[in-house]
Write a protein that holds these residues in place. Structure first.
Motif, PDB file in Angstrom:
ATOM      1  N   LEU A 175       0.831  -1.203   0.000  1.00 37.21           N
ATOM      2  CA  LEU A 175       0.000   0.000   0.000  1.00 37.21           C
ATOM      3  C   LEU A 175       0.869   1.257   0.000  1.00 37.21           C
ATOM      4  O   LEU A 175       0.554   2.247  -0.672  1.00 37.21           O
ATOM      5  CB  LEU A 175      -0.928  -0.010   1.215  1.00 37.21           C
ATOM      6  N   THR A 176       1.980   1.208   0.737  1.00 33.87           N
ATOM      7  CA  THR A 176       2.908   2.341   0.738  1.00 33.87           C
ATOM      8  C   THR A 176       3.438   2.600  -0.671  1.00 33.87           C
ATOM      9  O   THR A 176       3.471   3.749  -1.149  1.00 33.87           O
ATOM     10  CB  THR A 176       4.084   2.071   1.693  1.00 33.87           C
ATOM     11  N   SER A 177       3.853   1.545  -1.358  1.00 32.59           N
ATOM     12  CA  SER A 177       4.390   1.700  -2.718  1.00 32.59           C
ATOM     13  C   SER A 177       3.336   2.253  -3.663  1.00 32.59           C
ATOM     14  O   SER A 177       3.637   3.131  -4.502  1.00 32.59           O
ATOM     15  CB  SER A 177       4.891   0.349  -3.231  1.00 32.59           C
ATOM     16  N   GLU A 178       2.107   1.772  -3.552  1.00 34.81           N
ATOM     17  CA  GLU A 178       1.052   2.242  -4.445  1.00 34.81           C
ATOM     18  C   GLU A 178       0.737   3.716  -4.206  1.00 34.81           C
ATOM     19  O   GLU A 178       0.579   4.490  -5.156  1.00 34.81           O
ATOM     20  CB  GLU A 178      -0.207   1.394  -4.256  1.00 34.81           C
ATOM     21  N   LEU A 179       0.674   4.128  -2.952  1.00 40.29           N
ATOM     22  CA  LEU A 179       0.350   5.523  -2.653  1.00 40.29           C
ATOM     23  C   LEU A 179       1.466   6.463  -3.081  1.00 40.29           C
ATOM     24  O   LEU A 179       1.217   7.525  -3.674  1.00 40.29           O
ATOM     25  CB  LEU A 179       0.064   5.670  -1.153  1.00 40.29           C
ATOM     26  N   VAL A 180       2.703   6.080  -2.796  1.00 41.74           N
ATOM     27  CA  VAL A 180       3.833   6.948  -3.161  1.00 41.74           C
ATOM     28  C   VAL A 180       3.946   7.069  -4.679  1.00 41.74           C
ATOM     29  O   VAL A 180       4.200   8.157  -5.214  1.00 41.74           O
ATOM     30  CB  VAL A 180       5.139   6.401  -2.546  1.00 41.74           C
ATOM     31  N   SER A 181       3.748   5.963  -5.387  1.00 43.17           N
ATOM     32  CA  SER A 181       3.866   6.002  -6.847  1.00 43.17           C
ATOM     33  C   SER A 181       2.784   6.858  -7.495  1.00 43.17           C
ATOM     34  O   SER A 181       2.945   7.308  -8.626  1.00 43.17           O
ATOM     35  CB  SER A 181       3.813   4.581  -7.419  1.00 43.17           C
ATOM     36  N   ARG A 182       1.718   7.116  -6.763  1.00 47.86           N
ATOM     37  CA  ARG A 182       0.635   7.927  -7.302  1.00 47.86           C
ATOM     38  C   ARG A 182       0.647   9.356  -6.765  1.00 47.86           C
ATOM     39  O   ARG A 182      -0.290  10.109  -6.983  1.00 47.86           O
ATOM     40  CB  ARG A 182      -0.713   7.275  -6.995  1.00 47.86           C
ATOM     41  N   GLY A 183       1.718   9.712  -6.061  1.00 48.11           N
ATOM     42  CA  GLY A 183       1.884  11.091  -5.640  1.00 48.11           C
ATOM     43  C   GLY A 183       1.339  11.434  -4.274  1.00 48.11           C
ATOM     44  O   GLY A 183       1.261  12.623  -3.926  1.00 48.11           O
ATOM     45  N   ALA A 184       0.976  10.449  -3.467  1.00 48.16           N
ATOM     46  CA  ALA A 184       0.471  10.743  -2.125  1.00 48.16           C
ATOM     47  C   ALA A 184       1.616  11.176  -1.210  1.00 48.16           C
ATOM     48  O   ALA A 184       2.779  10.840  -1.435  1.00 48.16           O
ATOM     49  CB  ALA A 184      -0.226   9.511  -1.554  1.00 48.16           C
ATOM     50  N   ASN A 185       1.276  11.936  -0.171  1.00 48.67           N
ATOM     51  CA  ASN A 185       2.260  12.421   0.792  1.00 48.67           C
ATOM     52  C   ASN A 185       2.291  11.485   1.996  1.00 48.67           C
ATOM     53  O   ASN A 185       1.391  11.513   2.840  1.00 48.67           O
ATOM     54  CB  ASN A 185       1.918  13.850   1.234  1.00 48.67           C
ATOM     55  N   LEU A 186       3.324  10.643   2.083  1.00 51.11           N
ATOM     56  CA  LEU A 186       3.462   9.714   3.196  1.00 51.11           C
ATOM     57  C   LEU A 186       4.642  10.109   4.065  1.00 51.11           C
ATOM     58  O   LEU A 186       5.684  10.547   3.564  1.00 51.11           O
ATOM     59  CB  LEU A 186       3.649   8.278   2.693  1.00 51.11           C
ATOM     60  N   THR A 187       4.478   9.976   5.359  1.00 50.10           N
ATOM     61  CA  THR A 187       5.549  10.294   6.297  1.00 50.10           C
ATOM     62  C   THR A 187       5.992   9.016   7.003  1.00 50.10           C
ATOM     63  O   THR A 187       5.205   8.086   7.193  1.00 50.10           O
ATOM     64  CB  THR A 187       5.065  11.308   7.355  1.00 50.10           C
ATOM     65  N   THR A 188       7.274   8.969   7.381  1.00 51.95           N
ATOM     66  CA  THR A 188       7.811   7.795   8.060  1.00 51.95           C
ATOM     67  C   THR A 188       7.418   7.755   9.526  1.00 51.95           C
ATOM     68  O   THR A 188       7.428   6.682  10.141  1.00 51.95           O
ATOM     69  CB  THR A 188       9.338   7.765   7.934  1.00 51.95           C
ATOM     70  N   VAL A 189       7.092   8.912  10.079  1.00 53.76           N
ATOM     71  CA  VAL A 189       6.643   8.990  11.473  1.00 53.76           C
ATOM     72  C   VAL A 189       5.400   9.862  11.514  1.00 53.76           C
ATOM     73  O   VAL A 189       5.211  10.745  10.670  1.00 53.76           O
ATOM     74  CB  VAL A 189       7.747   9.574  12.402  1.00 53.76           C
ATOM     75  N   PRO A 190       4.513   9.637  12.469  1.00 56.58           N
ATOM     76  CA  PRO A 190       3.331  10.498  12.571  1.00 56.58           C
ATOM     77  C   PRO A 190       3.714  11.920  12.968  1.00 56.58           C
ATOM     78  O   PRO A 190       4.636  12.137  13.770  1.00 56.58           O
ATOM     79  CB  PRO A 190       2.496   9.813  13.659  1.00 56.58           C
ATOM     80  N   THR A 191       3.052  12.882  12.384  1.00 58.65           N
ATOM     81  CA  THR A 191       3.277  14.294  12.687  1.00 58.65           C
ATOM     82  C   THR A 191       1.977  14.920  13.165  1.00 58.65           C
ATOM     83  O   THR A 191       0.913  14.289  13.145  1.00 58.65           O
ATOM     84  CB  THR A 191       3.799  15.040  11.447  1.00 58.65           C
ATOM     85  N   THR A 192       2.059  16.174  13.560  1.00 57.57           N
ATOM     86  CA  THR A 192       0.867  16.861  14.067  1.00 57.57           C
ATOM     87  C   THR A 192      -0.172  17.078  12.963  1.00 57.57           C
ATOM     88  O   THR A 192      -1.361  17.221  13.251  1.00 57.57           O
ATOM     89  CB  THR A 192       1.259  18.211  14.680  1.00 57.57           C
ATOM     90  N   ASN A 193       0.282  17.093  11.715  1.00 55.79           N
ATOM     91  CA  ASN A 193      -0.629  17.361  10.608  1.00 55.79           C
ATOM     92  C   ASN A 193      -1.006  16.111   9.821  1.00 55.79           C
ATOM     93  O   ASN A 193      -1.783  16.192   8.865  1.00 55.79           O
ATOM     94  CB  ASN A 193      -0.006  18.383   9.643  1.00 55.79           C
ATOM     95  N   SER A 194      -0.454  14.976  10.197  1.00 63.51           N
ATOM     96  CA  SER A 194      -0.692  13.766   9.404  1.00 63.51           C
ATOM     97  C   SER A 194      -1.876  12.978   9.966  1.00 63.51           C
ATOM     98  O   SER A 194      -2.188  13.026  11.158  1.00 63.51           O
ATOM     99  CB  SER A 194       0.555  12.872   9.400  1.00 63.51           C
ATOM    100  N   ALA A 195      -2.507  12.250   9.069  1.00 58.40           N
ATOM    101  CA  ALA A 195      -3.566  11.317   9.444  1.00 58.40           C
ATOM    102  C   ALA A 195      -3.003   9.898   9.377  1.00 58.40           C
ATOM    103  O   ALA A 195      -2.152   9.603   8.543  1.00 58.40           O
ATOM    104  CB  ALA A 195      -4.766  11.463   8.506  1.00 58.40           C
ATOM    105  N   ASN A 196      -3.460   9.037  10.255  1.00 62.29           N
ATOM    106  CA  ASN A 196      -2.920   7.689  10.357  1.00 62.29           C
ATOM    107  C   ASN A 196      -3.764   6.699   9.559  1.00 62.29           C
ATOM    108  O   ASN A 196      -4.997   6.685   9.673  1.00 62.29           O
ATOM    109  CB  ASN A 196      -2.854   7.238  11.821  1.00 62.29           C
ATOM    110  N   ILE A 197      -3.075   5.870   8.783  1.00 66.06           N
ATOM    111  CA  ILE A 197      -3.719   4.769   8.070  1.00 66.06           C
ATOM    112  C   ILE A 197      -3.547   3.510   8.913  1.00 66.06           C
ATOM    113  O   ILE A 197      -2.430   3.095   9.219  1.00 66.06           O
ATOM    114  CB  ILE A 197      -3.109   4.556   6.668  1.00 66.06           C
ATOM    115  N   THR A 198      -4.649   2.899   9.292  1.00 66.63           N
ATOM    116  CA  THR A 198      -4.604   1.679  10.090  1.00 66.63           C
ATOM    117  C   THR A 198      -5.157   0.516   9.270  1.00 66.63           C
ATOM    118  O   THR A 198      -6.067   0.686   8.447  1.00 66.63           O
ATOM    119  CB  THR A 198      -5.419   1.819  11.386  1.00 66.63           C
TER     120      THR A 198
END
Length: 245
Positions: free
Chosen positions: A105-128
């Protein structure tokens, strides 16, 4: 001189009809359309896929990535894929699906231009990602796929032709083999184990996205999806040995 049919013969035809009419009339008096409990009925014919290859995990990852990026609420958000908390499990003790699906899922999202972070941030939403294994312990009869009985009957009928007319009866196996080549790719058993894979995007206390998909799995693959639910072999008790009294 013509004679009329004997009336004694008519009751043989009238009796069943009369009995049916009498039953219908009496049914209104005794409420025939009632029952002491709901009568079990089946559902309309549906199909459900079976997961038994890592490629199937990739298909689900592509589906989820497409669905996530179609949602305006999360399309431009920073996203972080949370890892499951299974500290007691070792790398090779199971749970391959959760790790593999998260990577795919990480590879698919990144390849399509999504913004993924390696650690959670104050502005990020979590994918569970949550996997629930369902085990059916007492299922009733389940019909085979549509056309199974027809194909089987046709194969038997074709195979019997050479035995009746051909000099080489073994040639009768050729049509049956051709039929198997055409249809065997859709053969699978229903099984007693299913999984519900739920992917959610959570921002604080809000659920921005939720998608659940159901698949059949092979009973021997349960450790890939729920290693904590795989029966463990009983431990052998040990007795310490010492030379002291």
């Amino acid at each position: 001189m013509r004679t009329r049919p004997s009336l004694s013969r008519l009751p043989y035809f009238i009796r069943p009809v009369g009995l049916g009419l009498a039953t219908l009339m009496l049914s209104g008096c005794f409420y025939a359309n009632t029952s002491q409990a709901p009568v079990a009925v089946t559902y309309p014919y549906t199909e459900q896929q079976r997961m038994q290859a890592a490629h199937h995990w990739d298909v689900l990852a592509r589906h989820e990535a497409t669905s996530i990026l179609q949602r305006e609420r999360v399309r431009n958000r920073d996203l972080h894929i949370s890892e499951a908390d299974h500290g007691e499990l070792r790398t090779y003790s199971g749970g391959e699906f959760e790790r593999g699906f998260r990577t795919l899922l990480t590879s698919e999202l990144v390849s399509r231009g999504a913004n993924l972070t390696t650690v959670p941030t104050t502005n990020s939403a979590n994918i569970t990602i949550d996997v629930e294994v369902v085990e059916h312990r007492d299922r009733d009869f389940i019909r085979p796929p549509i056309g199974a009985f027809t194909a089987l009957t046709a194969g038997i009928a074709v195979a019997t032709i050479p035995f009746n007319q051909w000099s080489e009866p073994a040639l009768g196996l050729i049509p049956a083999g051709m039929l198997a080549d055409v249809t065997s790719g859709s053969w699978t058993n229903t099984g007693n184990e299913e999984i519900i894979v739920t992917t959610q995007i959570i921002d604080g206390e809000r659920i921005l996205y939720s998608s659940s998909n159901i698949y059949y799995i092979n009973a021997g693959d349960r450790r890939q999806y729920a290693p904590h639910r795989v029966p463990q072999a009983p431990t052998t008790p040990t007795v310490p040995l010492t030379d002291t009294w």
